[in-house]
Design an enzyme around this catalytic site. Structure first.
Site, PDB file in Angstrom:
ATOM      1  N   HIS A  64      50.681  39.615  34.580  1.00 14.61           N
ATOM      2  CA  HIS A  64      49.386  40.126  34.117  1.00 14.61           C
ATOM      3  C   HIS A  64      48.577  39.015  33.453  1.00 14.61           C
ATOM      4  O   HIS A  64      49.133  38.007  33.001  1.00 14.61           O
ATOM      5  CB  HIS A  64      49.599  41.250  33.104  1.00 14.61           C
ATOM      6  CG  HIS A  64      50.101  42.518  33.725  1.00 14.61           C
ATOM      7  ND1 HIS A  64      50.116  43.708  33.036  1.00 14.61           N
ATOM      8  CD2 HIS A  64      50.606  42.791  34.951  1.00 14.61           C
ATOM      9  CE1 HIS A  64      50.605  44.653  33.813  1.00 14.61           C
ATOM     10  NE2 HIS A  64      50.916  44.121  34.975  1.00 14.61           N
ATOM     11  N   GLU A  66      47.166  38.851  30.549  1.00 15.17           N
ATOM     12  CA  GLU A  66      47.558  38.570  29.173  1.00 15.17           C
ATOM     13  C   GLU A  66      48.801  37.689  29.119  1.00 15.17           C
ATOM     14  O   GLU A  66      48.887  36.771  28.303  1.00 15.17           O
ATOM     15  CB  GLU A  66      47.854  39.876  28.410  1.00 15.17           C
ATOM     16  CG  GLU A  66      46.678  40.818  28.331  1.00 15.17           C
ATOM     17  CD  GLU A  66      46.666  41.871  29.421  1.00 15.17           C
ATOM     18  OE1 GLU A  66      46.278  43.013  29.127  1.00 15.17           O
ATOM     19  OE2 GLU A  66      47.033  41.562  30.586  1.00 15.17           O
ATOM     20  N   CYS A  94      48.283  46.865  28.771  1.00 12.71           N
ATOM     21  CA  CYS A  94      49.313  47.857  29.065  1.00 12.71           C
ATOM     22  C   CYS A  94      50.409  47.760  28.006  1.00 12.71           C
ATOM     23  O   CYS A  94      50.373  46.887  27.132  1.00 12.71           O
ATOM     24  CB  CYS A  94      49.893  47.618  30.465  1.00 12.71           C
ATOM     25  SG  CYS A  94      50.919  46.134  30.570  1.00 12.71           S
TER      26      CYS A  94
END
Length: 155
Positions: A64, A66, A94
Site C-alpha cells: 500500500h 502508506e 486501512c
C-alpha cells in the site's frame, strides 16, 4: 529531498500543499493502473518518504501507499521511528496501515477522503499510537474523485 517553509499560522495551507503532493503520488498509481492512493511522509517541513499503491506490480497485498512511504521515510532518516513526522495520504488508511503507523510512532496522520468500507476508523480508531494526532477531510473531494473515477472505469 524537498524542503518547504511555511508560515506557522497557516497549518491548513500547509496540509493542503502536502496533500497535493500525495495526490501527485496517487496519479502515479493511476498511470500504472493501480488503485490511485498516494502518500508522503514529512518531517520538519522536509519530505522524507513517498509512496503509492504497488499491489498489482509486486503482486503483494501489503504494498500500500502508506507502507511504501513508511519504508522510504525510515530509510531516509535512518531509523524505524517516525516521531515528529506527518503522514499525508489521499484515502483513510486501512487497518494494516493504521497498525503499521502505530509501530512507527508517527506523530500525525492527515488523510484526504474517508474509506467507509475498508478504512480503519470504522474498525476501531484506537489502532493508532496514543500520541498520533488524526486529521481528515483535507482536499477530500479531489482525493475521492480519483478513486470514484478509477472504479467507475473498471466496472
Amino acid at each position: 529531498m524537498s524542503f518547504y517553509n511555511f508560515d506557522n499560522n497557516d497549518a491548513e495551507a500547509e496540509d493542503q500543499h502536502y496533500m497535493r503532493l500525495a495526490l501527485a503520488e496517487a496519479e502515479k498509481a493511476l498511470a500504472e493502473e493501480e488503485i490511485p492512493i498516494g502518500a508522503i511522509v514529512v518531517c520538519k517541513n522536509r519530505i522524507v518518504g513517498r509512496g503509492y499503491n504497488l499491489t498489482e506490480r509486486f503482486n503483494d497485498v501489503t504494498a500500500h501507499a502508506e507502507m511504501q512511504a513508511f519504508t522510504s521515510a525510515a530509510q531516509t532518516i535512518g531509523g524505524k521511528y517516525l516521531r515528529d513526522c506527518t503522514l499525508y495520504v489521499t484515502i483513510e488508511p486501512c487497518v494494516m496501515c493504521a497498525g503499521a503507523s502505530y509501530w512507527t510512532q508517527i506523530s500525525r496522520i492527515v488523510y484526504g477522503a474517508r474509506e467507509e468500507k475498508r478504512g480503519f476508523i470504522s474498525k476501531g480508531a484506537n489502532l493508532l499510537h496514543p500520541k498520533t494526532v488524526l486529521k481528515g477531510d483535507v482536499l477530500a473531494e479531489e482525493c475521492a474523485a480519483l478513486m470514484k473515477n478509477f472504479f467507475a472505469k473498471r466496472r
